[in-house]
Design a protein around this motif. Sequence first.
Motif, PDB file in Angstrom:
ATOM      1  N   GLU A 291       0.606  -1.217  -0.250  1.00 15.54           N
ATOM      2  CA  GLU A 291       0.078   0.127  -0.228  1.00 15.54           C
ATOM      3  C   GLU A 291       1.360   1.241  -0.347  1.00 15.54           C
ATOM      4  O   GLU A 291       1.882   1.492   0.624  1.00 15.54           O
TER       5      GLU A 291
ATOM      6  N   VAL B 207       0.707   5.534  -0.089  1.00 14.48           N
ATOM      7  CA  VAL B 207       0.105   6.980   0.421  1.00 14.48           C
ATOM      8  C   VAL B 207       0.288   8.243  -0.689  1.00 14.48           C
ATOM      9  O   VAL B 207       1.269   8.259  -0.740  1.00 14.48           O
TER      10      VAL B 207
ATOM     11  N   LEU C 116      -4.497  10.621  -6.660  1.00 12.67           N
ATOM     12  CA  LEU C 116      -4.747   9.336  -7.003  1.00 12.67           C
ATOM     13  C   LEU C 116      -4.856   9.469  -9.000  1.00 12.67           C
ATOM     14  O   LEU C 116      -3.955   8.341  -9.638  1.00 12.67           O
TER      15      LEU C 116
ATOM     16  N   GLU D  50     -10.980   6.565  -2.242  1.00 10.46           N
ATOM     17  CA  GLU D  50     -10.218   6.749  -1.732  1.00 10.46           C
ATOM     18  C   GLU D  50      -8.877   5.670  -1.886  1.00 10.46           C
ATOM     19  O   GLU D  50      -7.902   6.212  -1.316  1.00 10.46           O
ATOM     20  N   GLU D  51      -8.933   4.750  -2.891  1.00  6.21           N
ATOM     21  CA  GLU D  51      -7.968   3.408  -3.277  1.00  6.21           C
ATOM     22  C   GLU D  51      -8.271   3.178  -4.562  1.00  6.21           C
ATOM     23  O   GLU D  51      -9.381   2.838  -4.768  1.00  6.21           O
TER      24      GLU D  51
ATOM     25  N   VAL E 123      -1.868  -1.244  -3.945  1.00  5.00           N
ATOM     26  CA  VAL E 123      -2.863   0.136  -3.805  1.00  5.00           C
ATOM     27  C   VAL E 123      -2.709   0.765  -3.057  1.00  5.00           C
ATOM     28  O   VAL E 123      -1.436   0.835  -2.821  1.00  5.00           O
TER      29      VAL E 123
ATOM     30  N   ARG F  48      -3.235   4.983  -2.205  1.00  8.65           N
ATOM     31  CA  ARG F  48      -4.666   5.122  -1.289  1.00  8.65           C
ATOM     32  C   ARG F  48      -4.503   6.652  -0.903  1.00  8.65           C
ATOM     33  O   ARG F  48      -3.038   6.743  -1.360  1.00  8.65           O
ATOM     34  N   ARG F  49      -5.562   7.225  -0.624  1.00  5.80           N
ATOM     35  CA  ARG F  49      -5.683   8.246  -0.012  1.00  5.80           C
ATOM     36  C   ARG F  49      -5.337   8.032   1.670  1.00  5.80           C
ATOM     37  O   ARG F  49      -6.769   7.550   1.834  1.00  5.80           O
TER      38      ARG F  49
ATOM     39  N   PRO G 181      -6.000   3.512   5.514  1.00  8.59           N
ATOM     40  CA  PRO G 181      -7.617   3.049   5.933  1.00  8.59           C
ATOM     41  C   PRO G 181      -8.343   2.035   6.720  1.00  8.59           C
ATOM     42  O   PRO G 181      -6.939   2.422   8.175  1.00  8.59           O
TER      43      PRO G 181
END
Length: 130
Positions: free
Chosen positions: A74, A76, A80, A105-106, A118, A120-121, A124
């Motif tokens: 993952e 961040v 995106l 968001e992902e 993944v 993502r912003r 999680p």
Amino acid sequence: MALVTTGVVVLDCAEPEKLAEFYKELLGADEAGANANRVEIRAADGFRLALRRDVNATAPSWPRPENSLQAHLEFVVDDLDAAERRIVSLGGRPIESGDPAGPAEERGYADPAGHSFVVRRGTPTAPKQG
């Protein structure tokens, strides 16, 4: 005193040199070590990733159940769309990673060797489903 002093995420793949190039560009990382069967990279923030040669490597099929997800990464990001453009330009590909009606968001991707990750912003907050 901690028993483990550092950690390295290791991905098996057929061509570690090529996959290392993908992740070096994506993470702005430098090569930290290499031999005939393994390349390790280190990002500026200390994140370490090693790519290990496996001549019988097969890509995970996540999100499908056969040969399913064994591990994923993952990352961040703030943007995106910009991340997706960069990932695709480096040879990654988008993959379906969840409920299309869910939060945007992902996004899920596969690296050039098929490992899922993944982007993502934020962090999680929901548990893994399934």
